[in-house]
Design a protein around this motif. Structure first.
Motif, PDB file in Angstrom:
ATOM      1  N   VAL A   7     -51.514  41.056   5.054  1.00 20.66           N
ATOM      2  CA  VAL A   7     -50.120  40.644   5.315  1.00 20.66           C
ATOM      3  C   VAL A   7     -49.994  39.117   5.171  1.00 20.66           C
ATOM      4  O   VAL A   7     -48.995  38.622   4.635  1.00 20.66           O
ATOM      5  CB  VAL A   7     -49.644  41.104   6.718  1.00 20.66           C
ATOM      6  CG1 VAL A   7     -48.264  40.547   7.032  1.00 20.66           C
ATOM      7  CG2 VAL A   7     -49.622  42.616   6.788  1.00 20.66           C
ATOM      8  N   LEU A  65     -46.007  42.942  -0.768  1.00 23.21           N
ATOM      9  CA  LEU A  65     -46.741  43.930   0.038  1.00 23.21           C
ATOM     10  C   LEU A  65     -47.401  44.967  -0.861  1.00 23.21           C
ATOM     11  O   LEU A  65     -48.530  45.404  -0.620  1.00 23.21           O
ATOM     12  CB  LEU A  65     -45.794  44.611   1.039  1.00 23.21           C
ATOM     13  CG  LEU A  65     -45.327  43.696   2.172  1.00 23.21           C
ATOM     14  CD1 LEU A  65     -44.227  44.364   2.991  1.00 23.21           C
ATOM     15  CD2 LEU A  65     -46.506  43.333   3.083  1.00 23.21           C
ATOM     16  N   GLU A 120     -44.899  48.918   5.784  1.00 23.72           N
ATOM     17  CA  GLU A 120     -43.920  47.828   5.941  1.00 23.72           C
ATOM     18  C   GLU A 120     -43.181  47.861   7.278  1.00 23.72           C
ATOM     19  O   GLU A 120     -42.723  46.822   7.744  1.00 23.72           O
ATOM     20  CB  GLU A 120     -42.933  47.780   4.761  1.00 23.72           C
ATOM     21  CG  GLU A 120     -41.933  48.925   4.731  1.00 23.72           C
ATOM     22  CD  GLU A 120     -40.778  48.667   3.783  1.00 23.72           C
ATOM     23  OE1 GLU A 120     -41.013  48.199   2.660  1.00 23.72           O
ATOM     24  OE2 GLU A 120     -39.626  48.926   4.187  1.00 23.72           O
TER      25      GLU A 120
END
Ligand SMILES: Nc1ncnc2c1ncn2[C@@H]1O[C@H](COP(=O)(O)OP(=O)(O)OP(=O)(O)O)[C@@H](O)[C@H]1O
Length: 254
Positions: A148, A124, A133
């Motif tokens: 993502v 990420l 997140e």
């Protein structure tokens, strides 16, 4: 060695007659662009490479093994997909979604470990999504969702990546960031094959391109040889002007 290989492949596009059988391969460390006009079959080819659709004829091999001989789990360890998906996905957080990339590596009963979590967080971070997140994926913008998807495949860590228009929805900065990431992955020995509409991204970031023509023919080779105005005008039915910047060809519609 060929990481991804097609032998006499004919993609099954409903209602379309067979084009020329395609025998092509991509090696470790290569970045390939698949180019061609709308509807020519770029996504259908990527889906066939991924085993999501049966070829009409011929064979796909991943790491030397024919696709039908690989279990879903074995395939998921070798092959990662960054494809466009429907908007209404599973209501999971960004971190949970990235963690899905570890599933091919875990036994069915096994929980993700701290190392898996660290991998997902690192992924990420690499796509500039670490700060989100805990957000639900369903609340993300198109570009954030795309990042993502990339993070999930980074977490999965396959040798071969198939990407369908990976810069779709991305702003200019994130387009460049993703292309740099793709180059870095190739530098680590992975094989990346992506469909692209932007000739200039292909010219700047790909090593090789596969051109798909509406008459069912295909040709491929190094960017320098393939991305020339005459071939591209023929491909898109659009006149082009070309120049060069920092050693890379640049195209604008003529
Ligand atoms: N399930 C299907 N049934 C009927 N036709 C289909 C199906 N899937 C794809 N097609 C058709 O196959 C052709 C190839 O589609 P594909 O999405 O592979 O093209 P593409 O090159 O990726 O196009 P684009 O650049 O517009 O994304 C198109 O004419 C499309 O309408």
């Amino acid at each position: 060695m060929a990481m991804l290989e097609l032998r006499e492949l004919i993609v099954d596009i409903p209602g379309r007659t067979d084009g020329a059988p395609l025998s092509w391969s991509a090696a470790a460390g290569e970045v390939w662009g698949i180019l061609g006009p709308n509807g020519v079959g770029k996504t259908s080819l990527l889906h066939t490479l991924a085993g999501l659709r049966e070829p009409r004829r011929g064979e796909v091999r991943v790491g030397g093994t024919p696709l039908p001989q690989l279990s879903r789990r074995q395939l998921a360890r070798r092959l990662g997909l960054v494809f466009q998906e429907p908007q209404d996905g599973f209501p999971a957080t960004v971190l949970e979604t990235a963690l899905v990339g570890r599933h091919p590596w875990l036994a069915p009963w096994q929980m993700e470990s701290a190392a898996d979590l660290a991998r997902a967080r690192e992924a990420l971070y690499r796509v500039d999504m670490a700060h989100l997140e805990q957000r639900l994926v369903t609340t993300l913008s198109g570009g954030e969702r795309q990042r993502v998807r990339l993070a999930t495949v980074l977490t999965q860590d396959p040798g071969v990546w198939l990407l369908d228009e990976p810069t779709n929805h991305l702003d200019l900065h994130h387009q460049v960031a993703v292309m740099k990431l793709i180059r870095a992955l190739a530098g680590e020995g992975r094989t990346l094959v992506m469909s692209l509409h932007d000739l200039n991204l292909a010219a700047r970031w790909c090593d090789r391109v596969l051109l798909l023509f509406p008459d069912g023919q295909a040709c491929w080779g190094p960017v320098r040889e393939m991305l020339v105005p005459a071939a591209l005008e023929n491909l898109y039915g659009q006149s082009l002007r070309a120049t060069e910047l920092d050693g890379h060809p640049v195209f604008v519609p003529g």
